[in-house]
Design a protein around this motif. Structure first.
Motif, short mmCIF file in Angstrom:
data_model
loop_
_atom_site.label_atom_id
_atom_site.label_comp_id
_atom_site.label_asym_id
_atom_site.label_seq_id
_atom_site.Cartn_x
_atom_site.Cartn_y
_atom_site.Cartn_z
N ASN A 117 2.12 -1.81 -14.46
CA ASN A 117 2.39 -2.68 -15.61
C ASN A 117 3.08 -1.92 -16.73
N LYS A 118 2.63 -0.69 -16.98
CA LYS A 118 3.24 0.12 -18.03
C LYS A 118 4.62 0.62 -17.62
N LYS A 119 4.76 1.00 -16.37
CA LYS A 119 6.03 1.53 -15.86
C LYS A 119 7.13 0.48 -15.90
N ALA B 48 0.84 -1.21 0.00
CA ALA B 48 0.00 0.00 0.00
C ALA B 48 0.87 1.25 0.00
N TRP B 49 2.00 1.20 0.71
CA TRP B 49 2.92 2.35 0.72
C TRP B 49 3.51 2.60 -0.67
N TYR B 50 3.91 1.55 -1.35
CA TYR B 50 4.43 1.73 -2.71
C TYR B 50 3.38 2.39 -3.61
N PHE B 51 2.16 1.91 -3.50
CA PHE B 51 1.08 2.46 -4.33
C PHE B 51 0.85 3.94 -4.00
N SER B 52 0.88 4.26 -2.70
CA SER B 52 0.61 5.65 -2.28
C SER B 52 1.69 6.61 -2.76
N CYS B 53 2.87 6.09 -3.03
CA CYS B 53 3.97 6.94 -3.51
C CYS B 53 3.83 7.26 -5.00
N PHE B 54 2.99 6.53 -5.71
CA PHE B 54 2.85 6.72 -7.15
C PHE B 54 1.48 7.22 -7.57
N TYR B 55 0.45 6.97 -6.75
CA TYR B 55 -0.91 7.34 -7.15
C TYR B 55 -1.13 8.83 -6.90
N PRO B 56 -1.68 9.57 -7.86
CA PRO B 56 -1.86 11.01 -7.72
C PRO B 56 -2.82 11.40 -6.59
N TYR B 57 -2.40 12.34 -5.80
CA TYR B 57 -3.21 12.85 -4.69
C TYR B 57 -4.56 13.35 -5.18
N ILE C 266 -6.09 -6.45 -2.93
CA ILE C 266 -6.46 -7.18 -4.15
C ILE C 266 -5.24 -7.57 -4.96
N LEU C 267 -4.36 -6.59 -5.21
CA LEU C 267 -3.25 -6.79 -6.15
C LEU C 267 -2.11 -7.62 -5.56
N LEU C 268 -2.02 -7.66 -4.24
CA LEU C 268 -0.98 -8.48 -3.61
C LEU C 268 -1.12 -9.95 -4.00
N TYR C 269 -2.38 -10.37 -4.18
CA TYR C 269 -2.64 -11.78 -4.52
C TYR C 269 -3.03 -11.97 -5.99
N ASN C 270 -2.99 -10.88 -6.76
CA ASN C 270 -3.39 -10.94 -8.16
C ASN C 270 -4.81 -11.51 -8.32
N ALA C 271 -5.70 -11.03 -7.45
CA ALA C 271 -7.09 -11.49 -7.52
C ALA C 271 -7.78 -10.86 -8.72
N LEU D 250 -17.54 0.07 -6.46
CA LEU D 250 -17.07 0.00 -7.85
C LEU D 250 -15.93 0.98 -8.12
N GLN D 251 -16.01 2.16 -7.54
CA GLN D 251 -14.95 3.16 -7.75
C GLN D 251 -13.61 2.66 -7.20
N HIS D 252 -13.65 1.95 -6.08
CA HIS D 252 -12.41 1.44 -5.49
C HIS D 252 -11.77 0.38 -6.39
N ILE D 253 -12.59 -0.42 -7.05
CA ILE D 253 -12.05 -1.41 -7.98
C ILE D 253 -11.41 -0.71 -9.17
N GLU D 254 -12.02 0.37 -9.60
CA GLU D 254 -11.47 1.14 -10.71
C GLU D 254 -10.12 1.75 -10.33
N ILE D 255 -9.98 2.20 -9.10
CA ILE D 255 -8.70 2.73 -8.62
C ILE D 255 -7.65 1.63 -8.63
N ALA D 256 -8.03 0.43 -8.17
CA ALA D 256 -7.10 -0.71 -8.18
C ALA D 256 -6.66 -1.03 -9.61
N ARG D 257 -7.57 -0.95 -10.55
CA ARG D 257 -7.24 -1.21 -11.96
C ARG D 257 -6.27 -0.14 -12.50
N ARG D 258 -6.49 1.12 -12.12
CA ARG D 258 -5.60 2.18 -12.57
C ARG D 258 -4.18 1.98 -12.03
N ILE D 259 -4.11 1.59 -10.75
CA ILE D 259 -2.81 1.35 -10.14
C ILE D 259 -2.10 0.19 -10.83
#
Length: 329
Positions: A166-168, A93-102, A137-142, A152-161
């Motif tokens: 993946n692109k980076k 979660a910390w890694y994600f928070s360092c990259f996801y836009p505020y 979710i993403l830790l286990y590749n669910a 639903l919005q939270h799932i969309e955030i997970a998809r964006r992350i």
């Protein structure tokens, strides 16, 4: 093999809406899936943004575990664990928070609602809630995430992350999760006719004592028609709830009594109460038995956490490698 993951916050005993809309469908999916392809966790870390009493969260965790087990969750087939027992998720979660836009996170519905209601009481945890959920979710590749419409919005955030990383990194480090909306029982009305919710205090708790359960059912809102008058089964809250658990013939019989007249709301409420007591008698017995044996619940959750940790450890080391960080020793 597609993995299914769902989390339940430690906010108290699951009510009838939770049971019909989440627990029963999720257990069905988990029990029919391949071994260890389903992850069901009790989100006690998420609950801390809402409840500041640790003992309350702990007791709520036991009640949730007892309820899921009472309804037949096969823990040999799935991973059933307490979120805080697999703390590796907070590192991700910390890694994600360092990259996801505020700025994107300020658009989260829960944050915006709290900002309107009481801006001074917004914690960093509430603000970053979607980030921790993405890590869950993403830790286990669910891939399959059973959720309500409000998530639903939270799932969309997970998809964006997941897409961003993946692109980076240039490879498919994370599977893109998909929200799974249950077609049936998505909306269970409460005693006031609105959606059943603990916050609205309109819920029915089948694990209450007989006396409290009866009191909850007797509080179901109806119109003022007398016993003699015929009644509309389409708009009635009692039948709406009865229809979620009774058989087709039993539902049809109650509807006919409504239309014919001579059948009062009090009698209908008693019928609903007795039906719940009968239908969920085994689950109630199991629940009370588990709640008397919390050491057994701890043992079951610890076994699930041990399995989850193994997977989380390997996944996090793999992620660390791609972030050019040292492996966890």
């Amino acid at each position: 093999m597609e993995k299914m993951l769902t989390g339940i916050r430690s906010t108290g005993t699951p009510h009838l809406g939770n049971i019909l809309g989440v627990i029963i469908p999720s257990i069905y999916m988990a029990n029919k899936n391949k071994k260890h392809s389903s992850f069901i966790f009790i989100a006690d870390l998420h609950s801390m943004v809402q409840i500041d009493n640790i003992k309350t969260i702990q007791n709520n965790t036991y009640q949730i575990a007892a309820a899921w087990l009472a309804f037949g969750l096969n823990t040999d087939n799935c991973l059933f664990y307490r979120q805080s027992d697999v703390s590796l998720v907070t590192e991700l979660a910390w890694y994600f928070s360092c990259f996801y836009p505020y700025q994107r996170l300020t658009l989260a519905h829960a944050f915006k609602k709290k900002e309107i209601e009481d801006k001074g009481k917004i914690s960093v945890g509430l603000f970053a809630y979607p980030i921790l959920m993405a890590a869950d979710i993403l830790l286990y590749n669910a891939k399959i995430i059973p959720v309500g419409k409000d998530q639903l919005q939270h799932i969309e955030i997970a998809r964006r992350i997941a897409n961003y990383f993946n692109k980076k990194i240039g490879e498919k480090l994370f599977v893109l999760p998909n929200a799974f909306l249950q077609k049936q029982n998505m909306f269970v009305i409460g005693t006031d006719g609105k959606k059943m919710s603990k916050s609205q205090k309109n819920y029915i708790n089948i694990f209450s004592s007989d006396e409290i359960l009866k009191k909850q059912i007797m509080s179901i809102r109806t119109d003022s028609k007398s016993v003699k008058e015929n009644k509309d089964p389409v708009t009635d809250n009692i039948i709406s709830l009865y229809s979620l658990i009774a058989t087709v013939n039993e539902i049809d019989m109650m509807k006919k009594r409504y239309i014919k007249g001579g059948y009062g709301y009090h009698e209908a409420k008693i019928a609903l109460y007795e039906y719940i007591i009968h239908k969920f008698s085994l689950e109630r017995k199991r629940f009370f038995s588990f709640m008397k044996n919390k050491s057994l619940l701890d043992h079951i959750l610890a076994l699930g956490a041990k399995k989850a940790k193994r997977i989380a450890y390997e996944r996090l080391n793999y992620i660390r490698k791609h972030l050019k960080l040292n492996s966890i020793i």
